[in-house]
Design a protein around this motif. Structure first.
Motif, short mmCIF file in Angstrom:
data_model
loop_
_atom_site.label_atom_id
_atom_site.label_comp_id
_atom_site.label_asym_id
_atom_site.label_seq_id
_atom_site.Cartn_x
_atom_site.Cartn_y
_atom_site.Cartn_z
N LYS A 51 75.80 13.39 74.94
CA LYS A 51 74.94 12.24 74.66
C LYS A 51 75.54 11.30 73.61
CE LYS A 51 71.97 14.36 71.15
NZ LYS A 51 70.58 14.63 70.76
N THR A 187 75.81 10.02 77.52
CA THR A 187 75.07 10.47 78.70
C THR A 187 74.12 11.59 78.31
OG1 THR A 187 76.97 9.90 80.12
CG2 THR A 187 75.30 11.36 81.05
N LYS A 188 72.84 11.34 78.46
CA LYS A 188 71.82 12.29 78.03
C LYS A 188 71.10 12.89 79.23
CE LYS A 188 67.79 12.68 74.98
NZ LYS A 188 66.90 11.95 74.04
N LYS A 190 68.11 14.30 81.22
CA LYS A 190 66.66 14.08 81.17
C LYS A 190 65.90 15.15 81.94
CE LYS A 190 65.22 10.74 79.57
NZ LYS A 190 64.83 10.41 78.19
N THR A 204 69.31 14.89 86.37
CA THR A 204 68.99 13.48 86.09
C THR A 204 69.49 13.14 84.70
OG1 THR A 204 67.01 13.65 87.47
CG2 THR A 204 67.16 11.76 85.99
N GLU A 206 70.59 9.91 81.78
CA GLU A 206 70.50 8.52 81.31
C GLU A 206 71.81 8.18 80.64
OE1 GLU A 206 66.78 6.55 79.38
OE2 GLU A 206 68.08 7.19 77.73
N THR A 207 72.49 7.17 81.18
CA THR A 207 73.78 6.77 80.62
C THR A 207 73.66 5.41 79.95
OG1 THR A 207 74.58 5.58 82.57
CG2 THR A 207 74.92 7.97 82.52
N LYS A 214 70.88 0.90 79.59
CA LYS A 214 70.60 2.26 80.04
C LYS A 214 70.44 2.29 81.55
CE LYS A 214 68.44 3.83 75.75
NZ LYS A 214 67.21 4.37 75.11
N GLU A 215 71.03 3.31 82.15
CA GLU A 215 70.92 3.49 83.59
C GLU A 215 70.62 4.95 83.88
OE1 GLU A 215 73.56 3.00 87.70
OE2 GLU A 215 74.54 2.91 85.73
N GLU A 216 69.67 5.21 84.75
CA GLU A 216 69.35 6.58 85.14
C GLU A 216 70.07 6.92 86.43
OE1 GLU A 216 65.25 8.57 86.28
OE2 GLU A 216 65.39 8.34 84.10
N GLU A 218 71.37 10.35 89.11
CA GLU A 218 71.17 11.74 89.49
C GLU A 218 72.45 12.26 90.09
OE1 GLU A 218 68.66 13.35 92.97
OE2 GLU A 218 67.27 13.41 91.26
#
Length: 403
Positions: A51, A187-188, A190, A204, A206-207, A214-216, A218
Motif C-alpha cells: 500500500k 496498492t491497498k 480491500k 479487490t 485500490e490503486t 484512485k482506481e479499484e 480486481e
C-alpha cells in the motif's frame, strides 16, 4: 514494475487463466523475500502488492536491525528453526553478494545469581539448537570494556550481528524484479474472495495512479500469501468466517538515542549488550545496539497499546518511558545519565497473545495454509526475529506449496 502504471488486469473465471499464480500481500521484508522466492520457481507468475510507495516502510524500517542468533527460542518452535536458517542464509549471502552487515556478536550479561542461572539455562538451550555460545571471563570483559557492568556472568553469542534493513529489502527486491516479478506499489487490498468453483481467489484492490487518482481493480490468483504485518489479522478476516477470525494485540517498542553529556575516554563496546530478560516480559529487555555507522542506541522497551486498529497507532516515541529505560540501561552501563538519552523512534510488534497470555505462553510464528481455503497462506505474529528469519520464512512458504 508498478501495477498502478500497468494496463488494467481484468478478472477471469478460470484457474487456468488466473492473472497470477501467487498474490503476495504486504511489502515488508517477509513479503518481498517470499515474493522473490516464489518468483524464482519455474512457471510461477507472482504479484506483490504494497500500500505504500516503497517497500519496507512499516515494521521492517522500525526495528533494531539485529541479526539474531536464535538462542532464546524453544527447540521445536518455528521461531528457532526459521531464525537460525534465516541467519545462515544472510551470512551465506554476505560472503557471496557482499550484503551490508557486521557479524559483531553480543553479550548477555548477568548481575546476580538468579540471572546467572538464567544464562546457564540459555546456554543449554542454545547448545540444543547448535547455536554457538560461550561464557567469558567477567574480569577479562572489564579490561576490554570497563564501562560495561556484568557482576556475575557473561554469555557471548558470536553469530549475532547487525544489518541494514533497507539494503536487505533492496537485495530481495532485486531478486524479485530480476526474475520479472510484478510489483504493485500504492496498492491497498480491500477484499478477498475465494472462488470455490474455480479454485482461485479474487482480490479487490485500490490503486493510486500517477495523478493520485484512485482506481479499484480486481485481480485473480491461484494462491494468496498474507504477509500483511500489522494488518495481517485484518486481511485474514476479510475471507474467514467470523468464528475463525483472528485477534491482534500491539506492543510498541521505543528506542532511545545516545549522546553523552561528557566525553567518554574509552570505547564503550563493539558487542551488542543484552540484559537478562524479565521472566514476565514479552521482550528481551532494553538492550544496547548500534548501527553500521557505529551510532549507539538503546531499545526497544515494551509498551502495550490499547488499540486493536493498526491505523490508529501513534509512532511518536513515548518520552514518559525514558526514565524506565534509563533505569534498565544503567544496570549494565552505570556511567550513563538520563540526560544522555533522548527518544528516537519506535516500532510496533504484532502480537497474537494478549498481555496476560504473553506472561505464561510462548508465542510462536503462525505460518499455515488456512483450513478450507487451499492456497491461502496466513502469516501471523511475525515479530522479532522476523527480519532475521525472513528468507527462511520465504522458503518455508515455498515448501508449503510443494507438499
Amino acid at each position: 514494475m508498478n501495477l498502478a502504471l500497468k494496463q488494467r488486469l481484468f478478472h477471469t473465471n478460470s484457474r487456468l487463466s488466473s492473472d497470477f499464480s501467487h498474490i503476495v500481500i504486504g511489502g515488508g521484508i517477509v513479503g518481498i523475500a517470499t515474493a522473490a522466492e516464489l518468483q524464482e520457481q519455474k512457471g510461477n507468475k507472482v504479484l506483490l502488492v504494497e500500500k505504500h510507495s516503497a517497500l519496507g516502510q512499516e515494521t521492517t524500517s522500525r526495528n533494531s536491525e539485529v541479526i539474531h542468533a536464535g538462542l532464546y527460542y524453544p527447540p521445536q518452535s518455528l521461531k528457532a528453526k526459521l531464525c537460525i536458517e534465516g541467519k545462515n542464509k544472510i551470512y551465506d549471502a554476505w560472503s557471496t553478494y557482499g550484503l551490508d552487515l557486521q557479524k559483531c556478536g553480543k553479550w548477555v550479561v548477568a548481575q546476580n545469581e538468579q540471572e546467572q542461572e538464567y544464562l546457564v539455562k540459555l546456554e543449554k538451550n542454545a547448545k540444543s539448537l547448535n547455536v554457538p555460545v560461550k561464557f567469558i571471563s567477567t574480569s577479562m570483559a572489564r579490561k576490554k570494556y570497563p564501562l560495561i557492568k556484568a557482576s556475575s556472568a557473561i554469555l557471548e553469542s558470536p553469530t549475532t550481528g547487525i544489518i541494514s534493513a533497507h539494503e536487505y529489502v533492496m537485495f530481495h527486491q532485486g531478486r524479485f524484479e530480476n526474475n520479472e516479478g510484478t510489483l504493485g506499489l500504492n496498492t491497498k487490498v480491500k477484499n478477498i474472495c475465494y472462488n470455490k468453483s474455480f479454485l482461485n481467489y479474487s482480490v479487490t484492490m485500490e490503486t493510486m495512479g500517477e495523478k493520485e487518482e484512485k482506481e479499484e481493480i480486481e485481480i485473480t490468483g491461484d494462491n494468496v500469501v498474507n504477509a500483511g504485518g500489522l494488518f495481517a489479522a485484518e486481511i485474514a478476516n476479510m475471507i474467514l468466517p467470523k468464528d475463525q477470525h483472528y485477534n491482534y494485540y500491539f506492543a510498541k517498542g521505543n528506542y532511545f538515542s545516545y549522546t553523552p553529556e561528557k566525553p567518554i575516554d574509552c570505547k564503550i563496546t563493539d558487542k551488542l549488550i543484552y540484559p537478562c530478560p524479565n521472566p514476565n516480559a514479552s521482550s528481551l529487555g532494553t538492550h544496547l545496539t548500534f548501527d553500521l555507522g557505529g551510532q549507539l542506541r538503546f531499545g526497544p522497551d515494551l509498551e502495550w497499546l490499547n488499540t486493536t486498529n493498526p491505523n490508529d497507532i501513534d509512532y511518536t516515541p513515548n518520552p514518559q518511558n525514558l526514565e524506565a529505560a534509563y533505569n534498565a540501561i544503567k544496570t549494565y552501563l552505570p556511567a550513563i545519565t538520563q540526560n544522555d538519552l533522548a527518544p528516537s523512534y519506535s516500532g510496533v510488534r504484532p502480537k497474537i497473545l494478549s498481555p496476560e497470555q504473553s506472561k505464561n505462553q510462548f508465542a510462536d510464528f503462525i505460518i499455515r495454509e488456512q483450513n478450507g481455503f487451499p492456497g491461502f497462506v496466513n502469516l501471523l505474529g511475525i515479530e522479532s526475529p522476523g527480519l532475521t528469519a525472513a528468507w527462511a520464512i520465504a522458503e518455508h512458504i515455498k515448501h508449503i506449496y510443494h507438499q
